[in-house]
Design a protein around this motif. Structure first.
Motif, short mmCIF file in Angstrom:
data_model
loop_
_atom_site.label_atom_id
_atom_site.label_comp_id
_atom_site.label_asym_id
_atom_site.label_seq_id
_atom_site.Cartn_x
_atom_site.Cartn_y
_atom_site.Cartn_z
N LEU A 165 0.91 -0.99 0.10
CA LEU A 165 -0.12 0.05 -0.04
C LEU A 165 0.81 1.35 -0.14
N LYS A 166 1.98 1.26 0.61
CA LYS A 166 2.79 2.34 0.83
C LYS A 166 3.32 2.68 -0.60
N LEU A 167 3.84 1.73 -1.40
CA LEU A 167 4.33 1.90 -2.42
C LEU A 167 3.39 2.46 -3.61
N THR A 168 1.96 1.78 -3.54
CA THR A 168 0.88 2.02 -4.43
C THR A 168 0.49 3.56 -4.04
N TYR A 169 0.53 4.18 -2.89
CA TYR A 169 0.26 5.40 -2.31
C TYR A 169 1.22 6.41 -3.13
N PHE A 170 2.31 5.96 -2.96
CA PHE A 170 3.52 6.69 -3.51
C PHE A 170 3.49 6.78 -5.01
N ASN A 171 2.95 5.82 -5.78
CA ASN A 171 2.63 5.97 -7.11
C ASN A 171 1.81 6.76 -7.47
N ARG A 172 0.61 6.66 -6.83
CA ARG A 172 -0.43 7.57 -7.03
C ARG A 172 0.14 9.12 -6.94
N LEU A 173 0.93 9.37 -5.76
CA LEU A 173 1.40 10.70 -5.71
C LEU A 173 2.32 11.06 -6.80
N TYR A 174 2.97 9.98 -7.22
CA TYR A 174 3.88 10.28 -8.61
C TYR A 174 3.15 10.60 -9.82
N MET A 175 2.12 9.74 -9.89
CA MET A 175 1.38 10.15 -11.08
C MET A 175 0.60 11.48 -11.21
N LEU A 176 0.17 11.81 -9.98
CA LEU A 176 -0.55 13.07 -9.84
C LEU A 176 0.57 14.12 -10.14
N ARG A 177 1.74 14.28 -9.56
CA ARG A 177 2.59 15.26 -9.72
C ARG A 177 2.94 15.16 -11.14
N ARG A 178 3.35 13.91 -11.88
CA ARG A 178 3.73 13.59 -13.26
C ARG A 178 2.47 14.53 -13.95
N TYR A 179 1.14 14.27 -13.87
CA TYR A 179 0.12 14.74 -14.71
C TYR A 179 0.20 16.36 -14.45
N ALA A 180 0.38 16.75 -13.23
CA ALA A 180 0.09 18.04 -13.05
C ALA A 180 1.32 18.97 -13.84
N ALA A 181 2.30 18.28 -13.71
CA ALA A 181 3.44 18.85 -14.32
C ALA A 181 3.43 18.91 -15.92
N LYS A 182 2.85 17.73 -16.39
CA LYS A 182 2.35 17.68 -17.88
C LYS A 182 1.33 18.58 -18.33
N LEU A 183 0.44 18.95 -17.44
CA LEU A 183 -0.49 20.05 -17.70
C LEU A 183 0.17 21.46 -17.84
N LEU A 184 1.00 21.63 -17.15
CA LEU A 184 1.61 23.03 -17.04
C LEU A 184 2.43 23.16 -18.32
N TYR A 185 3.41 21.90 -18.49
CA TYR A 185 4.22 21.97 -19.84
C TYR A 185 3.35 22.12 -21.08
N GLU A 186 2.13 21.18 -21.04
CA GLU A 186 1.20 21.26 -22.15
C GLU A 186 0.60 22.78 -22.36
N LEU A 187 0.28 23.37 -21.63
CA LEU A 187 -0.26 24.62 -21.65
C LEU A 187 0.83 25.76 -22.16
N GLU A 188 2.14 25.43 -21.90
CA GLU A 188 3.03 26.15 -22.75
C GLU A 188 3.41 25.67 -24.13
N LEU A 189 3.50 24.28 -24.31
CA LEU A 189 3.48 23.73 -25.43
C LEU A 189 2.68 24.14 -26.56
N HIS A 190 1.30 24.12 -26.11
CA HIS A 190 0.05 24.43 -27.09
C HIS A 190 -0.55 25.77 -27.03
N GLY A 191 0.30 26.81 -26.09
CA GLY A 191 -0.36 28.08 -25.81
C GLY A 191 0.03 28.96 -27.12
N GLY A 192 0.60 28.71 -28.35
CA GLY A 192 0.68 29.51 -29.18
C GLY A 192 2.15 29.31 -29.95
N GLU A 193 2.89 29.72 -29.28
CA GLU A 193 4.34 29.83 -30.04
C GLU A 193 4.67 28.45 -30.64
N ASP A 194 6.01 28.31 -31.28
CA ASP A 194 6.47 27.07 -31.84
C ASP A 194 6.77 26.25 -30.98
#
Ligand SMILES: [Zn+2]
Length: 500
Positions: free
Chosen positions: A364-393
């Motif tokens: 369970l400890k590892l599974t919950y750490f994995n969830r935290l990792y996934m959430l942080r990973r997708y949060a970072a992906k969101l910030l990145y994709e907003l820049e990627l698709h925000g308009g510039e090249d």
């Protein structure tokens, strides 16, 4: 957005929406059936072209244009408009999508004297115990990815240009407006979450990396893939018990899956069948395929319960709803229901009762750490994709991708993945919304039926009621119907902190 055309007479619009709703259903059904036959190993080729051809007018710029003047009070309009615009974008980029997929299936690299296919590399990496070899393998994978990137760059050029021609200021703006994703608010919630969870995440990460004899300062993404593969827990999850476990869990919720004639459990072994479970809702709610090649292990259990969540949601959707509310709409909703069933596999009471695991604490400890990792990973992906698709090249963004993901996750991400790690349509936001909604649904069920809600047929009846709405409501609307102010990361963040 460009100036809108004058709204058409409402009668014309109604008939347009009626026609599109019918056609969207016919198109999706044909496409899903084709994918099902291919991925379940009953048909070697995947013939998508004739299906697109038969429904070509669905995705024409004329149809997009005609929808501009749509009656905003018609509940089918937002989902149909999103479906048509994304179909239009994908149609414009289809030859590039196919070329990328072709490269991904035919590229290979030499490893230990043998040619290893590109798509087999991730599984090899997550099973490689030697850190040096793991990093080398990942380097080879990144080189192949970099070689494919000119195609991905070209594909994003097309998607971006098409979004502009359709009148949107950027690809991000198109996704945000069409899906009512409120990306700005989501970004704010995720920035706060990244900040608040930083120190807890770092200390757990370092402890796990030391356990693998990896220097935290030199950790790479592949080390985390190896950590989360964690074969040491696989013996808890036997292949023999897998299907009985699912059937028994559904029975407790009042669902007799063996008598459900609209859900087909496909367990037949076939040489080319996908090793990973999947759900194919060919006709919602009347023909829903749940496909599985049972092999056991924690991943297999989680995948099956996840897909069973999708299958039950679709199978209980009210057939009287228009297709726009049965099969289209906010996919965060069906993902949240999939996560609701998947979450049973990390419930200590369920683990003990169904699988006889007396002490699941390390798992369970590892599974919950994995969830935290996934959430942080997708949060970072969101910030990145907003820049990627925000308009510039987008071509200038590979370093930004690596910097943002590496800083948020404490392990080196390769700049080569700056486009291959991006799903169309801000699907990262759908997952983030789904994780939030799932924790809120679960808290709601616990509040109504107690901690052991999953053993209570009344909780099952409540879930079936929610499922019957299909995707009539967006995730944030559904959260409000359950008594919350809207989508909120609070319950999830709290849970991830207390299970430290
Ligand atoms: Zn899913």
């Amino acid at each position: 957005m460009v100036a809108r055309r004058k709204p058409r007479a409402s009668g014309q619009q109604t008939s347009l929406l009626d026609r599109l709703d019918r056609e969207a259903e016919a198109f999706d059904s044909a496409l899903t059936r084709e994918y099902y036959l291919n991925r379940s190993g009953q048909k070697d080729d995947l013939k998508l072209e004739p299906i697109f051809h038969r429904h070509a007018d669905l995705f024409s710029p004329e149809t997009t244009e005609a929808l501009r003047g749509g009656d905003p009070t018609d509940p089918r309009l937002p989902a149909l408009r999103e479906f048509v615009v994304f179909g239009c974008l994908e149609n414009a980029a289809r030859s590039l999508t196919e070329a990328i997929s072709h490269r991904e299936t035919t590229d290979a690299t030499l490893w230990d004297g043998e040619q290893v296919p590109y798509r087999a590399l991730s599984s090899l990496i997550s099973n490689e115990a030697d850190a040096g070899r793991r990093h080398q393998l990942d380097q080879l994978r990144a080189e192949l990815t970099a070689g494919q990137n000119p195609l991905r760059e070209e594909r994003w050029d097309v998607l971006r240009a098409t979004a502009l021609t359709l009148g949107y200021g950027s690809y991000a703006e198109a996704c945000d407006a069409l899906g009512s994703l409120c990306l700005k608010d989501l970004r704010q919630q995720m920035e706060t979450f990244l900040w608040d969870s930083e120190s807890g995440y770092r200390s757990r990460l370092e402890a796990y990396l030391r356990g693998l004899a990896v220097d935290p300062g030199l950790a790479e993404r592949s080390d985390l893939a190896y950590l989360f593969r964690s074969p040491q827990f696989d013996h808890f999850f036997s292949r023999e018990q897998l299907i009985d476990c699912l059937l028994a869990s559904l029975r407790e919720l009042g669902i007799d899956a063996q008598r459900q004639n609209n859900v087909h459990l496909d367990t037949e072994p076939r040489p080319h069948k996908s090793p990973r479970a999947f759900c194919a809702p060919i006709r919602i709610p009347d023909e829903v395929m749940l496909v599985i090649s049972p092999h056991g292990g924690q991943d297999d259990y989680r995948a099956l319960f996840h897909e069973a969540g999708h299958a039950q949601h679709f199978a209980h959707t009210d057939r009287r709803l228009p297709y726009a509310q049965r099969g289209l709409g906010d996919n965060s909703v069906t993902e949240a229901y999939a996560f609701t069933l998947e979450h049973l596999v990390v419930n200590p009471v369920w683990l003990e009762r169904r699988l006889g695991i007396a002490d699941p604490s390390e798992y369970l400890k590892l599974t919950y750490f994995n969830r935290l990792y996934m959430l942080r990973r997708y949060a970072a992906k969101l910030l990145y994709e907003l820049e990627l698709h925000g308009g510039e090249d987008h071509r200038a963004k590979s370093k930004r991708y690596a910097d943002l993901l590496t800083a948020s996750l404490g392990a080196r991400y390769s700049p080569a993945d700056y486009l291959s790690d991006v799903d169309d349509g801000f699907y990262c936001a759908r997952y983030l919304r789904a994780w939030m909604l799932e924790a809120q649904i679960r808290r709601y069920l616990v509040g109504e039926f107690g901690e052991r809600w999953f053993e209570n047929p009344k909780a099952g009846a409540r879930l079936r009621k929610l499922w019957s709405w299909g995707q009539s409501h967006r995730a944030d609307e559904l959260a409000r119907r359950l008594g919350y102010d809207g989508l909120d990361i609070g319950p999830l963040a709290e849970e991830l902190q207390t299970t430290d």
